[in-house]
Scaffold this motif. Structure first.
Motif, PDB file in Angstrom:
ATOM      1  N   HIS A 106      33.468  13.549 -20.837  1.00  0.00           N
ATOM      2  CA  HIS A 106      32.318  13.648 -20.131  1.00  0.00           C
ATOM      3  C   HIS A 106      32.710  14.649 -18.749  1.00  0.00           C
ATOM      4  N   GLU A 107      33.800  14.653 -18.426  1.00  0.00           N
ATOM      5  CA  GLU A 107      34.465  15.603 -17.259  1.00  0.00           C
ATOM      6  C   GLU A 107      34.159  17.131 -17.846  1.00  0.00           C
ATOM      7  N   LEU A 108      34.460  17.219 -19.103  1.00  0.00           N
ATOM      8  CA  LEU A 108      34.298  18.687 -19.518  1.00  0.00           C
ATOM      9  C   LEU A 108      32.888  19.073 -19.520  1.00  0.00           C
ATOM     10  N   GLY A 109      32.235  18.026 -19.819  1.00  0.00           N
ATOM     11  CA  GLY A 109      30.794  18.331 -19.909  1.00  0.00           C
ATOM     12  C   GLY A 109      30.252  18.934 -18.664  1.00  0.00           C
ATOM     13  N   HIS A 110      30.679  18.301 -17.353  1.00  0.00           N
ATOM     14  CA  HIS A 110      30.422  18.905 -16.157  1.00  0.00           C
ATOM     15  C   HIS A 110      30.946  20.380 -15.936  1.00  0.00           C
ATOM     16  N   SER A 111      32.127  20.793 -16.505  1.00  0.00           N
ATOM     17  CA  SER A 111      32.621  22.152 -16.543  1.00  0.00           C
ATOM     18  C   SER A 111      31.650  23.207 -17.471  1.00  0.00           C
ATOM     19  N   ALA A 112      31.193  22.627 -18.398  1.00  0.00           N
ATOM     20  CA  ALA A 112      30.195  23.305 -19.367  1.00  0.00           C
ATOM     21  C   ALA A 112      29.004  23.465 -18.638  1.00  0.00           C
ATOM     22  N   ASN A 113      28.549  22.597 -17.986  1.00  0.00           N
ATOM     23  CA  ASN A 113      26.965  22.694 -17.762  1.00  0.00           C
ATOM     24  C   ASN A 113      26.514  22.597 -16.345  1.00  0.00           C
ATOM     25  N   ASP A 114      27.340  22.149 -15.171  1.00  0.00           N
ATOM     26  CA  ASP A 114      27.031  22.117 -13.869  1.00  0.00           C
ATOM     27  C   ASP A 114      26.433  23.362 -13.169  1.00  0.00           C
ATOM     28  N   ASP A 115      27.054  24.410 -13.626  1.00  0.00           N
ATOM     29  CA  ASP A 115      26.501  25.514 -12.923  1.00  0.00           C
ATOM     30  C   ASP A 115      25.218  26.153 -13.365  1.00  0.00           C
ATOM     31  N   LYS A 116      24.650  25.366 -14.576  1.00  0.00           N
ATOM     32  CA  LYS A 116      23.291  25.852 -14.965  1.00  0.00           C
ATOM     33  C   LYS A 116      22.210  25.052 -14.399  1.00  0.00           C
ATOM     34  N   VAL A 117      22.496  23.956 -13.565  1.00  0.00           N
ATOM     35  CA  VAL A 117      21.664  23.175 -12.632  1.00  0.00           C
ATOM     36  C   VAL A 117      21.598  23.699 -11.298  1.00  0.00           C
ATOM     37  N   VAL A 118      20.436  23.984 -10.864  1.00  0.00           N
ATOM     38  CA  VAL A 118      20.006  24.325  -9.551  1.00  0.00           C
ATOM     39  C   VAL A 118      20.141  23.256  -8.532  1.00  0.00           C
ATOM     40  N   GLY A 119      20.967  23.428  -7.371  1.00  0.00           N
ATOM     41  CA  GLY A 119      21.129  22.184  -6.465  1.00  0.00           C
ATOM     42  C   GLY A 119      22.618  21.668  -6.638  1.00  0.00           C
ATOM     43  N   SER A 120      22.675  20.941  -5.432  1.00  0.00           N
ATOM     44  CA  SER A 120      24.013  20.326  -5.029  1.00  0.00           C
ATOM     45  C   SER A 120      24.179  18.835  -5.559  1.00  0.00           C
ATOM     46  N   TYR A 121      25.255  18.569  -6.317  1.00  0.00           N
ATOM     47  CA  TYR A 121      25.634  17.415  -6.896  1.00  0.00           C
ATOM     48  C   TYR A 121      25.779  16.134  -5.686  1.00  0.00           C
ATOM     49  N   ASN A 122      26.304  16.502  -4.628  1.00  0.00           N
ATOM     50  CA  ASN A 122      26.516  15.781  -3.518  1.00  0.00           C
ATOM     51  C   ASN A 122      25.406  15.474  -2.748  1.00  0.00           C
ATOM     52  N   ASN A 123      24.481  16.430  -2.625  1.00  0.00           N
ATOM     53  CA  ASN A 123      23.489  16.328  -1.342  1.00  0.00           C
ATOM     54  C   ASN A 123      21.931  16.066  -2.187  1.00  0.00           C
ATOM     55  N   ASN A 124      21.928  15.896  -3.360  1.00  0.00           N
ATOM     56  CA  ASN A 124      20.356  15.853  -3.932  1.00  0.00           C
ATOM     57  C   ASN A 124      20.503  14.951  -5.175  1.00  0.00           C
ATOM     58  N   LEU A 125      19.781  13.976  -5.246  1.00  0.00           N
ATOM     59  CA  LEU A 125      19.633  13.033  -6.556  1.00  0.00           C
ATOM     60  C   LEU A 125      19.430  13.557  -7.843  1.00  0.00           C
ATOM     61  N   VAL A 126      18.388  14.635  -7.515  1.00  0.00           N
ATOM     62  CA  VAL A 126      17.629  15.180  -8.867  1.00  0.00           C
ATOM     63  C   VAL A 126      18.700  15.829  -9.755  1.00  0.00           C
ATOM     64  N   PRO A 127      19.411  17.129  -8.821  1.00  0.00           N
ATOM     65  CA  PRO A 127      20.197  17.658  -9.771  1.00  0.00           C
ATOM     66  C   PRO A 127      21.732  16.829 -10.002  1.00  0.00           C
ATOM     67  N   ARG A 128      22.144  15.594  -9.300  1.00  0.00           N
ATOM     68  CA  ARG A 128      22.940  14.902  -9.469  1.00  0.00           C
ATOM     69  C   ARG A 128      22.791  14.277 -10.958  1.00  0.00           C
ATOM     70  N   SER A 129      21.399  13.745 -11.005  1.00  0.00           N
ATOM     71  CA  SER A 129      21.067  13.234 -12.197  1.00  0.00           C
ATOM     72  C   SER A 129      21.069  13.930 -13.568  1.00  0.00           C
ATOM     73  N   LYS A 130      20.639  15.191 -13.157  1.00  0.00           N
ATOM     74  CA  LYS A 130      20.651  16.142 -14.198  1.00  0.00           C
ATOM     75  C   LYS A 130      21.982  16.434 -14.735  1.00  0.00           C
ATOM     76  N   MET A 131      23.133  16.917 -13.807  1.00  0.00           N
ATOM     77  CA  MET A 131      24.361  16.983 -14.098  1.00  0.00           C
ATOM     78  C   MET A 131      25.024  15.964 -14.990  1.00  0.00           C
ATOM     79  N   GLU A 132      24.756  14.667 -14.389  1.00  0.00           N
ATOM     80  CA  GLU A 132      25.352  13.481 -14.949  1.00  0.00           C
ATOM     81  C   GLU A 132      24.750  13.295 -16.550  1.00  0.00           C
ATOM     82  N   SER A 133      23.644  13.672 -16.637  1.00  0.00           N
ATOM     83  CA  SER A 133      22.782  13.343 -18.078  1.00  0.00           C
ATOM     84  C   SER A 133      23.399  14.448 -19.006  1.00  0.00           C
ATOM     85  N   LYS A 134      23.707  15.753 -18.483  1.00  0.00           N
ATOM     86  CA  LYS A 134      24.185  16.723 -19.419  1.00  0.00           C
ATOM     87  C   LYS A 134      25.702  16.542 -19.846  1.00  0.00           C
TER      88      LYS A 134
END
Length: 97
Positions: A55-83
């Motif tokens: 799961h954490e490697l999934g963040h490494s692979a995909n978080d930079d492809k999502v626009v927005g902040s993980y900590n400051n906005n629910l929508v980007p955070r949800s997308k990052m967790e889903s990916k």
């Protein structure tokens, strides 16, 4: 640890750290754009540890492809967790074949 997980850790330049004093399963600490530290609760089962690492490697692979902040906005955070979950599920299915 499974050799495929070791290969993925190398691919994503991730350092794995175990901690027995965590109140969650694990988390990812980005160091820079090409490396990170994955902290995993050492009290988990081997299967849970593999799932958390993937799961954490999934963040490494995909978080930079999502626009927005993980900590400051629910929508980007949800997308990052889903990916991250998608990444984990696909790799875990490959590992358990």
């Amino acid at each position: 640890m499974n050799i495929r997980i070791k290969d993925l850790l190398r691919k994503y330049n991730a350092t794995l750290v175990y901690n027995d004093d965590l109140h969650k399963k694990g988390f990812n600490i980005p160091i820079n754009s090409t490396s990170n530290i994955i902290v995993v609760n050492s009290d988990l089962t081997d299967e849970e540890i593999e799932q958390v690492i993937l799961h954490e490697l999934g963040h490494s692979a995909n978080d930079d492809k999502v626009v927005g902040s993980y900590n400051n906005n629910l929508v980007p955070r949800s997308k990052m967790e889903s990916k991250a979950n998608d990444f984990m599920l696909i790799r875990y299915m490959i590992l358990t074949k």
